[in-house]
Enzyme design. Sequence first.
Site, mmCIF file in Angstrom:
data_model
loop_
_atom_site.group_PDB
_atom_site.id
_atom_site.type_symbol
_atom_site.label_atom_id
_atom_site.label_comp_id
_atom_site.label_asym_id
_atom_site.label_seq_id
_atom_site.Cartn_x
_atom_site.Cartn_y
_atom_site.Cartn_z
ATOM 1 N N GLY A 93 60.348 45.155 45.469
ATOM 2 C CA GLY A 93 59.436 44.802 46.550
ATOM 3 C C GLY A 93 60.004 45.136 47.914
ATOM 4 N N ARG A 99 52.396 45.292 46.973
ATOM 5 C CA ARG A 99 52.163 44.575 45.712
ATOM 6 C C ARG A 99 50.720 44.081 45.608
ATOM 7 N NH1 ARG A 99 57.949 41.391 44.954
ATOM 8 N NH2 ARG A 99 58.866 42.951 43.583
ATOM 9 N N LYS A 104 70.072 40.398 46.332
ATOM 10 C CA LYS A 104 70.138 39.521 45.147
ATOM 11 C C LYS A 104 71.363 39.941 44.340
ATOM 12 C CE LYS A 104 65.159 38.631 44.924
ATOM 13 N NZ LYS A 104 63.887 38.979 44.246
ATOM 14 N N GLY A 147 64.286 43.503 40.190
ATOM 15 C CA GLY A 147 65.066 43.017 39.050
ATOM 16 C C GLY A 147 64.430 43.430 37.728
HETATM 17 N N1 LIG Z 1 74.740 44.177 53.760
HETATM 18 C C1 LIG Z 1 73.723 43.337 53.631
HETATM 19 N N2 LIG Z 1 73.858 42.028 53.979
HETATM 20 C C2 LIG Z 1 72.817 41.169 53.854
HETATM 21 N N3 LIG Z 1 71.597 41.509 53.379
HETATM 22 C C3 LIG Z 1 71.418 42.782 53.021
HETATM 23 C C4 LIG Z 1 72.454 43.758 53.112
HETATM 24 N N4 LIG Z 1 71.968 44.934 52.676
HETATM 25 C C5 LIG Z 1 70.681 44.724 52.329
HETATM 26 N N5 LIG Z 1 70.336 43.441 52.544
HETATM 27 C C6 LIG Z 1 69.018 42.802 52.365
HETATM 28 O O1 LIG Z 1 68.584 42.954 51.038
HETATM 29 C C7 LIG Z 1 67.219 42.563 51.025
HETATM 30 C C8 LIG Z 1 66.507 43.164 49.827
HETATM 31 O O2 LIG Z 1 67.201 42.819 48.649
HETATM 32 P P1 LIG Z 1 66.518 42.626 47.206
HETATM 33 O O3 LIG Z 1 67.658 42.564 46.264
HETATM 34 O O4 LIG Z 1 65.570 41.472 47.265
HETATM 35 O O5 LIG Z 1 65.665 43.998 47.076
HETATM 36 P P2 LIG Z 1 64.526 44.446 46.056
HETATM 37 O O6 LIG Z 1 65.051 44.411 44.669
HETATM 38 O O7 LIG Z 1 63.960 45.710 46.580
HETATM 39 O O8 LIG Z 1 63.386 43.378 46.199
HETATM 40 P P3 LIG Z 1 62.744 42.432 45.094
HETATM 41 O O9 LIG Z 1 63.888 41.790 44.374
HETATM 42 O O10 LIG Z 1 61.958 41.506 45.964
HETATM 43 O O11 LIG Z 1 61.901 43.286 44.220
HETATM 44 C C9 LIG Z 1 66.646 43.035 52.344
HETATM 45 O O12 LIG Z 1 65.949 41.968 52.930
HETATM 46 C C10 LIG Z 1 67.889 43.435 53.158
HETATM 47 O O13 LIG Z 1 67.880 42.932 54.464
HETATM 48 O O1 LIG Z 2 60.601 40.089 44.071
HETATM 49 C C1 LIG Z 2 60.767 40.164 42.851
HETATM 50 O O2 LIG Z 2 61.647 40.882 42.341
HETATM 51 C C2 LIG Z 2 59.802 39.439 41.938
HETATM 52 O O3 LIG Z 2 58.695 38.950 42.647
HETATM 53 C C3 LIG Z 2 60.519 38.328 41.210
HETATM 54 O O4 LIG Z 2 60.967 37.346 42.109
HETATM 55 P P1 LIG Z 2 62.212 36.420 41.713
HETATM 56 O O5 LIG Z 2 63.439 37.313 41.730
HETATM 57 O O6 LIG Z 2 62.248 35.356 42.777
HETATM 58 O O7 LIG Z 2 61.949 35.863 40.337
#
Ligand SMILES: Nc1ncnc2c1ncn2[C@@H]1O[C@H](COP(=O)(O)OP(=O)(O)OP(=O)(O)O)[C@@H](O)[C@H]1O
Ligand SMILES: O=C(O)[C@H](O)COP(=O)(O)O
Length: 405
Positions: A360, A37, A202, A384
Amino acid sequence: MTLRTLDSLGSLAGKRVVVRCDLNVPLQDGKITDDGRVRASIPTLDALINQGAKVVVISHLGRPDGAPDAKYSLAPVAQRLSELLGKPVTFAQDTVGAGAEAAVAGLHDGDIALLENLRFNPGETAKDDAEREAFAAKLAAFGDAFVSDGFGVVHRKQASVYELAKALPSAAGTLIATELDVLDRLTESPERPYAVVLGGSKVSDKLGVIGHLLPRVDSLLIGGGMLFTFLAALGHKVGSSLLEADQIDTVTGYLATAKELGVTIVLPRDVVVASKFGADAEHVVRPIDAIEDTEWGAAGLGLDIGPETGELFSEYIRGAHTVFWNGPMGVFELAPFAAGTKAIAQALTEVDGLGVVGGGDSAAAVRALGFSDDQFGHISTGGGASLEFLEGKHLPGLEVLGWQQ
Ligand SMILES: Nc1ncnc2c1ncn2[C@@H]1O[C@H](COP(=O)(O)OP(=O)(O)OP(=O)(O)O)[C@@H](O)[C@H]1O
Ligand SMILES: O=C(O)[C@H](O)COP(=O)(O)O
């Protein structure tokens, strides 16, 4: 109206330009584990520096509680930014206080400063419009113009994303413009079959998008933390895995809607069950109806999809012509639980068509597992944000820049 881009602001030489980036990078022991990023923000910052603007960068990092918290400081990011730009970056120890004022006042043409984490201030994420406006006004005092380039946060109606864009002459930076170019290809008649792969942690954020995605895709593959809410909806026991119990009815509804629409929701067949959350945890592969059938019983937790699921998902991915993937399939940061994510990343590199990784942590995962950016059609900085874009939602951070979907 179309997106207002940088050139709409005219010459920015000698002007103070506040730039909202998404520098929310993964950190471990204070060190950045993936600088994707930060790299993605460089083209806009370089363009402004080269024009002779005084550049004031703002960003959030993590989800601190509206107050300073050292573990979410942007200080390590300032250092990386300076390395990548090849010039000093003044780091302000606060966001709108005396430190920030001094940092901005000290800028000469072509200089750059980074202010401390926006979310150390309650006004950034306040529910109340007036509180967000008041915080945005303080940020606006640092600039003559505003450039919004944090694609990862355009789905958030937060002070630095929305209200600030109204308070100053504003436009999108080149990262947002590039992201929209690619993601538009996924919303405007994607080549079929179109598969979306969802995972990550998330869970509540992402479960919400499924209802809107279903009418747009041919198949939806569910891994990561959210798979357990689906398994629970089907009556399976999930031990101590991530679970959004209050979403089980919603998920049951998704399964029914998918059937009506003829969309395939592909669920795992096996998962990796661990004794605890940790790299040294004991772990075994179990079919989805036997998650609690280990020596750890209900204390066991699912931390990755199993190998059979990895193969099943890979077949769907390779059989599609358009694939969007958001969210790791398991806790890839811990070596024993990275195989599912690696299998899906590999399959995505073999798509005959457009394969996009969004998020990310997802981007960090593919790089940490040894893949390079050019093996994919596109790596989006938004998790997201890109999902909400794909579901056709109105995104406040884009609409305020003139964008209409
Ligand atoms: N079964 C699970 N239990 C707990 N955590 C998990 C599991 N599978 C994946 N994860 C976790 O999910 C996290 C990433 O989730 P996230 O939803 O933040 O991803 P992203 O959308 O790529 O990132 P961002 O929202 O930051 O852009 C990782 O840190 C990973 O360890
Ligand atoms: O990691 C992300 O998806 C963005 O930086 C937004 O972060 P947030 O889900 O904490 O608003």
